[in-house]
Design an enzyme around this catalytic site. Structure first.
Site, PDB file in Angstrom:
ATOM      1  CB  CYS A 113     104.945  62.183  31.900  1.00  0.00           C
ATOM      2  SG  CYS A 113     105.205  61.398  30.296  1.00  0.00           S
ATOM      3  CB  THR A 114     105.112  57.358  32.161  1.00  0.00           C
ATOM      4  OG1 THR A 114     106.446  57.874  32.288  1.00  0.00           O
ATOM      5  CG2 THR A 114     104.684  57.398  30.709  1.00  0.00           C
TER       6      THR A 114
END
Length: 330
Positions: A113-114
């Site tokens: 993800c981030t």
């Protein structure tokens, strides 16, 4: 018998960390064992300062090792985080940069993800293809123009650098790591234990606007299950649509809504996966593997494996079974 040391994985939790992302690698990789039950990965969760890390949902997670574990890591995984510098300004704090710099030069880098923002801020993703959660792709592209971001895939594998899309795509990438390191049989056993699909192709779209069936006979799931049990038989669209009691047009539309793929692409994908399993788990000749997987000929199987994995059937078998050359080339 000497048991090989498990691969050392360090999950670096950066506050405020996405708790769901953080728990994926220890769970998936921790389930991977060899034929004798020995663990294949040694997974440690660490923080930059050695203290518990706050999550985005109001609870904290205690690390299982100190930050010095980074210096011995063979794979480093950075789960999603809302840390301000990498996420908003394209910069990284000195203590975090120093922690990342302690990682061995030959280590493998992975983000979920981030977490990709952190790797990008450290320059690790420069010149690489990468992905992140589709919602933050524009921010990523603006902050890190040296990275070839692709928000339309579940995960990317660029050799020493791998990245995943948001949340559950971290499961797909973790299973991909197991499959790449130890083969489909081990990865499938992990997926079976976790009760998740053993494989979603990295190139599959992150977001599919799925049709929600109102009745059981409006879904293609039963036909897909039947097809997977009959891969050695003709599986053209008309045959599949007939079993689903739908027109070809309706079936094709429903199939794409539910899987993100055309029926033909999905069937080919299932056949290649079955061929991989047969190469790993049996002593069948390449011709027999191709026949049982419904791919036709050994030449066709070689073409498919080279297109999807970049290797020949014999090379694939040697990699995942350690078979001697005379066996592998049959």
């Amino acid at each position: 018998m000497v048991v090989p040391a498990p691969h050392r994985v360090v999950v670096l939790a950066i506050a405020p960390v996405i708790g769901y992302d953080l728990t994926i690698p220890p769970q998936v990789l921790g389930e991977a064992v060899d034929a004798d039950g020995h663990p294949l990965y040694d997974v440690a969760v660490v923080t930059v300062d050695g203290r518990p890390v706050q999550t985005t949902r109001g609870y904290a997670i205690a690390p299982s090792a100190g930050p010095e574990a980074l210096a011995r890591a063979q794979t480093v995984i950075v789960p999603g985080t809302q840390v301000a510098g990498p996420r908003r300004d394209g910069v990284i704090a000195d203590d975090l940069r120093a922690a990342l710099a302690s990682v061995p030069a030959d280590a493998r880098w992975v983000s979920i993800c981030t977490g990709a923002f952190v790797l990008a801020a450290a320059g690790i993703l420069d010149g690489h293809r990468a992905t992140t959660h589709w919602k933050y792709a524009d921010d990523f592209r603006r902050l890190y123009p040296e990275v070839a971001v692709d928000e339309d895939v579940l995960f990317t594998d660029d050799g020493r650098v791998l990245t995943s899309a948001g949340l559950s795509a971290g499961i797909d990438l973790s299973l991909h790591l197991v499959r790449s390191d130890h083969g489909t049989a081990v990865a499938n056993a992990v997926a079976r234990h976790m009760v998740v699909p053993p494989w979603r192709d990295g190139g599959q779209a992150q977001f599919i606007d799925r049709h929600v069936p109102g009745r059981a006979d409006e879904t293609t799931s039963d036909v897909r299950a039947w097809a997977q049990a009959h891969l050695d038989q003709p599986l053209d669209v008309a045959t599949l649509a007939g079993r689903a009691r739908m027109s070809v047009r309706t079936f094709t539309r429903r199939f794409r809504e539910e899987t993100g793929q055309s029926p033909g692409a999905w069937v080919t994908q299932q056949r290649v996966r079955h061929a991989q399993h047969l190469l790993e788990a049996t002593d069948l000749t390449v011709d027999d593997v191709a026949t049982r997987a419904g791919i036709g000929t050994a030449a066709s199987l070689r073409q498919h494996l080279r297109a999807s994995l970049g290797v020949s059937p014999s090379a694939y078998r040697r990699t995942f079974r350690g078979a001697p050359p005379e066996t592998a080339t049959r």
